[in-house]
Design a protein around this motif. Structure first.
Motif, mmCIF file in Angstrom:
data_model
loop_
_atom_site.group_PDB
_atom_site.id
_atom_site.type_symbol
_atom_site.label_atom_id
_atom_site.label_comp_id
_atom_site.label_asym_id
_atom_site.label_seq_id
_atom_site.Cartn_x
_atom_site.Cartn_y
_atom_site.Cartn_z
ATOM 1 N N PRO A 157 28.388 22.262 6.368
ATOM 2 C CA PRO A 157 28.816 23.351 5.675
ATOM 3 C C PRO A 157 30.376 23.016 5.065
ATOM 4 O O PRO A 157 31.097 22.244 5.821
ATOM 5 C CB PRO A 157 28.929 24.160 6.672
ATOM 6 N N GLY A 158 30.473 23.337 4.165
ATOM 7 C CA GLY A 158 32.106 23.443 3.494
ATOM 8 C C GLY A 158 32.423 22.279 2.685
ATOM 9 O O GLY A 158 33.621 22.001 2.335
ATOM 10 N N GLU A 159 31.419 21.288 2.497
ATOM 11 C CA GLU A 159 31.762 20.110 2.090
ATOM 12 C C GLU A 159 31.641 19.855 0.442
ATOM 13 O O GLU A 159 32.166 18.947 -0.332
ATOM 14 C CB GLU A 159 30.748 18.738 2.585
ATOM 15 N N VAL A 181 26.365 26.548 -5.172
ATOM 16 C CA VAL A 181 27.722 26.004 -4.963
ATOM 17 C C VAL A 181 28.603 26.428 -6.003
ATOM 18 O O VAL A 181 28.335 26.270 -7.264
ATOM 19 C CB VAL A 181 27.317 24.393 -5.139
ATOM 20 N N SER A 182 29.703 26.846 -5.371
ATOM 21 C CA SER A 182 30.762 27.285 -6.174
ATOM 22 C C SER A 182 31.545 26.163 -6.740
ATOM 23 O O SER A 182 32.310 25.414 -5.847
ATOM 24 C CB SER A 182 31.745 28.503 -5.620
ATOM 25 N N VAL A 183 31.967 26.218 -8.046
ATOM 26 C CA VAL A 183 32.841 24.744 -8.427
ATOM 27 C C VAL A 183 33.689 25.361 -9.453
ATOM 28 O O VAL A 183 33.579 25.962 -10.553
ATOM 29 C CB VAL A 183 31.832 23.810 -9.174
ATOM 30 N N LEU A 184 35.114 25.356 -9.006
ATOM 31 C CA LEU A 184 36.116 25.769 -9.792
ATOM 32 C C LEU A 184 37.199 24.900 -9.765
ATOM 33 O O LEU A 184 37.641 24.333 -8.609
ATOM 34 C CB LEU A 184 36.809 26.943 -9.428
ATOM 35 N N LEU A 233 21.439 19.330 -2.387
ATOM 36 C CA LEU A 233 21.490 20.655 -2.858
ATOM 37 C C LEU A 233 22.944 21.346 -2.753
ATOM 38 O O LEU A 233 22.883 22.494 -3.013
ATOM 39 C CB LEU A 233 20.247 21.501 -2.199
ATOM 40 N N GLY A 234 23.781 20.527 -1.851
ATOM 41 C CA GLY A 234 25.036 21.127 -1.674
ATOM 42 C C GLY A 234 25.011 22.531 -0.899
ATOM 43 O O GLY A 234 26.050 23.225 -0.630
ATOM 44 N N ARG A 235 24.123 22.631 0.011
ATOM 45 C CA ARG A 235 23.998 23.954 1.005
ATOM 46 C C ARG A 235 24.535 23.726 2.299
ATOM 47 O O ARG A 235 24.465 24.762 2.993
ATOM 48 C CB ARG A 235 22.379 24.384 1.113
ATOM 49 N N GLY A 236 24.935 22.531 2.634
ATOM 50 C CA GLY A 236 25.545 22.456 3.874
ATOM 51 C C GLY A 236 24.341 22.175 5.040
ATOM 52 O O GLY A 236 24.733 22.036 6.213
ATOM 53 N N ASP A 237 23.129 21.651 4.467
ATOM 54 C CA ASP A 237 22.068 21.150 5.398
ATOM 55 C C ASP A 237 21.313 20.112 4.608
ATOM 56 O O ASP A 237 21.512 19.604 3.523
ATOM 57 C CB ASP A 237 21.389 22.406 6.053
ATOM 58 N N LEU A 238 20.420 19.801 5.244
ATOM 59 C CA LEU A 238 19.224 18.808 4.821
ATOM 60 C C LEU A 238 17.866 19.340 4.424
ATOM 61 O O LEU A 238 17.239 18.498 3.931
ATOM 62 C CB LEU A 238 19.116 17.547 5.726
ATOM 63 N N ALA A 239 17.868 20.542 4.562
ATOM 64 C CA ALA A 239 16.703 21.222 4.198
ATOM 65 C C ALA A 239 16.320 21.344 2.826
ATOM 66 O O ALA A 239 16.816 21.371 2.058
ATOM 67 C CB ALA A 239 16.704 22.832 4.797
ATOM 68 N N PRO A 240 14.867 21.087 2.274
ATOM 69 C CA PRO A 240 14.497 21.210 0.860
ATOM 70 C C PRO A 240 14.425 22.773 0.822
ATOM 71 O O PRO A 240 14.224 23.773 1.278
ATOM 72 C CB PRO A 240 13.026 20.832 1.249
#
Length: 268
Positions: free
Chosen positions: A201-203, A148-151, A129-136
């Motif tokens: 986070p931040g990956e 998730v910001s993608v530029l 989910l790109g949130r910086g954790d493994l939580a659903p």
């Protein structure tokens, strides 16, 4: 698949497995299932192995098919949807879709919520989910989407979002860059390793993939991706256990340094 007028989709095929056709009988292999929405019209749709989703004109997502522990097709609702009359008309997912532009379905559901952001829900394994954790995201009625910001390097907007069935997500930008996150198994993220990205986070997203040219189209498989370049060449990376990368070998691509850009697919 066919979109029809007003608040309906039509889905021909078998409803035996979780009723992905969305009608309330299981012997409908020769029929069209007319799937009513609570409101609005379907503007875009996609499907994964056991789930189908449509993006409605009211900036809402409607999903049906197989639910599961972390696969919740509506916020806080994780059972199958579409196999009971009470499920219809379909209710919206309950998540804020923002200015939703497209939807992608695999083992998770991702929505492009703006020109530069993607948000996903479902299981959080591998950082999918790109949130910086493994939580659903989805089992709780209090869950909310996280962008998730993608530029690209030139602040290019998002052109397409594709995900694999193994929990990897790749985004195509208008400048031809491709950036990914999630499950890095077999090199699916094209980073020269098998590290997951997005579980800390931040990956997410990754650095732009080295594809040897600008991509104009991407597509996700089970645990691999392919890109069509503006030169007409096709490049694939990730798992290659059955030759799905089309490079005359069974070697994975993108899981070791120096493998990107991958060889051209042998189209001729």
């Amino acid at each position: 698949f066919g979109l029809v007028r007003l608040s309906y989709l039509t889905c021909p095929g078998s409803g035996v497995h979780y009723n992905m056709v969305g009608v309330t009988a299981f012997n409908n292999a020769d029929l069209y299932g007319y799937i009513p929405f609570a409101r609005g019209r379907a503007l875009a749709l996609d499907m994964g192995p056991v789930v189908s989703c449509a993006l409605g004109s009211e900036q809402e997502a409607y999903c049906w098919g197989a639910g599961g522990e972390d696969r919740c097709l509506q916020k806080g609702v994780c059972q199958n949807i579409g196999d009971e009359l009470v499920d219809l008309p379909l209710k919206a997912s309950g998540f804020d879709m923002g200015s939703a532009l497209s939807i992608d379905v695999s083992s998770i559901v991702c929505v492009q919520r703006s020109l530069s952001t993607v948000a996903c829900w479902g299981g959080g394994e591998f950082g999918a989910l790109g949130r910086g954790d493994l939580a659903p995201v989805g089992p709780s009625s209090d869950d909310e989407l996280t962008d998730v910001s993608v530029l690209g390097a030139s602040s290019s907007p998002i052109e397409d979002v594709e995900s694999s069935n193994s929990g990897a997500v790749c985004v195509l930008l208008a400048d031809g860059e491709v950036r990914c996150w999630g499950n890095g198994q077999s090199g699916a993220l094209g980073q020269g390793n098998e590290d997951n990205l997005g579980d800390d986070p931040g990956e997410a997203p990754s650095l732009a993939l080295r594809l040897g040219g600008a991509a104009v189209k991407i597509s996700g498989g089970n645990d691999h991706f392919c890109a069509l370049l503006d030169t007409g060449r096709v490049k694939c990376w990730g798992s290659n256990d059955a030759g799905q990368l089309g490079i005359e070998t069974l070697e994975n691509m993108g899981d070791d340094p120096g493998e990107m850009p991958p060889p051209d697919v042998k189209l001729w």
